[in-house]
Design an enzyme around this catalytic site. Structure first.
Site, mmCIF file in Angstrom:
data_model
loop_
_atom_site.group_PDB
_atom_site.id
_atom_site.type_symbol
_atom_site.label_atom_id
_atom_site.label_comp_id
_atom_site.label_asym_id
_atom_site.label_seq_id
_atom_site.Cartn_x
_atom_site.Cartn_y
_atom_site.Cartn_z
ATOM 1 C CE LYS A 52 -3.842 -2.362 2.140
ATOM 2 N NZ LYS A 52 -4.693 -2.763 3.455
ATOM 3 C CD GLN A 96 -3.114 -4.615 6.796
ATOM 4 O OE1 GLN A 96 -3.297 -3.631 6.041
ATOM 5 N NE2 GLN A 96 -3.786 -5.839 6.185
ATOM 6 C CG ASP A 119 -9.762 -0.385 4.691
ATOM 7 O OD1 ASP A 119 -9.283 -0.386 3.849
ATOM 8 O OD2 ASP A 119 -8.788 -0.626 5.955
#
Length: 294
Positions: A52, A96, A119
């Site tokens: 990412k 994460q 997200d």
């Protein structure tokens, strides 16, 4: 048979995002900024976060990686999230997963400001997506929608069967495929591990989206001739013929299913690469104030 190439499509999307970022900078604007919080030393999580950060560099984004020890307390993590929430220089924030067992994913997700939730996991964004309002859509479902769109897969009036009901893929996917736009306007059946006569249902699918998390679960006898199959699964299995000692496979038995269908995503190189491209797209939306006005 049409191979739906997620790797190629993701590179196209990143190129498009990079061009927009270049224009923003030329006009004296601020580059989008994504922050990621990584707790502990999980190998897979480190790989994902590293990819990412690299993707951010590729498209001209700023990125911040906050590393925290496995032993960090829930209170300490929530404090870091709040600091990023209040930092106007940062447009998007991801934490994460998975998190250590002593930390509540629910509490951490709820703490993320919806405006920075690139997200698409907070209740606010899930709710907005369900209502058809502007929202940050979770990366995997958004990536699938984008693949269907860019490969001109007809969806209106089709029967879409989704296998798997997770809040990250299956459930939002079923909502997106039923909405009154393209891709969408499907009649949707959401199936899962408790569904009876599953193969009878999947054989009626014009579009089959498989996110059940079981290696090569879907076989040719479960699929309708001429269907479109989207394989979300990814599993590492031992393979002595490979230099790495393993190979990656999906939830679909690719070789036998591919011979029967009109279009299919491969594993690797299908849905996987689209998730990072989707995350970058959401971060760009956040920076431009396209979902929540600034």
């Amino acid at each position: 048979m049409l191979l739906i190439d997620g790797k190629k499509t993701s590179e196209e999307i990143k190129s498009e995002i990079g061009a927009i970022v270049a224009q923003i900078k030329e006009k004296g604007g601020k580059a989008p900024h994504l922050a990621a919080i990584l707790v502990g030393n999980d190998g897979a999580s480190q790989t994902y976060v590293g990819a990412k950060v690299k993707a951010c560099e590729q498209v001209g984004f700023e990125s911040t990686l906050v590393r925290l020890e496995e032993t960090v307390t829930e209170e300490e993590l929530l404090k870091v999230v709040e600091e990023i929430n209040q930092n106007d220089e940062i447009d998007g924030l991801i934490v994460q997963l998975p998190l250590p067992k002593h930390i509540s994913v629910e509490k951490v997700t709820n703490k993320i400001k919806p405006e920075k939730d690139v997200d698409g996991f907070t209740p606010a964004n899930v709710g907005r997506m369900t209502l058809g309002w502007p929202a940050y859509v979770a990366a995997t479902p958004y990536g699938i929608v984008e693949l269907l769109k860019r490969y001109n897969i007809e969806t209106a009036g089709k029967h879409c069967v989704v296998i798997g009901r997770s809040h990250i893929v299956g459930s939002p996917m079923s909502i997106l495929m039923a909405r009154n736009e393209y891709p969408g306007n499907c009649t949707v059946t959401l199936t899962h591990s408790r569904t009876q006569n599953l193969a009878e249902i999947t054989k009626t699918a014009d579009i089959l989206i498989v996110a059940i998390g079981k290696p090569e679960f879907v076989t040719a006898d479960m699929v309708k001739e001429g269907a479109t199959v989207i394989d979300v699964g990814i599993h590492r299995i031992a393979d002595t013929s490979k230099k790495s000692g393993f190979k990656l496979i999906g939830d679909v038995k690719f070789d036998e299913v591919a011979a029967k269908v009109a279009a299919i995503t491969p594993v690797p190189g299908g849905v996987g690469p689209m998730t990072i491209a989707s995350l970058l797209y959401n971060t760009l939306l956040a920076a431009e104030g396209k979902v929540y006005s600034k």
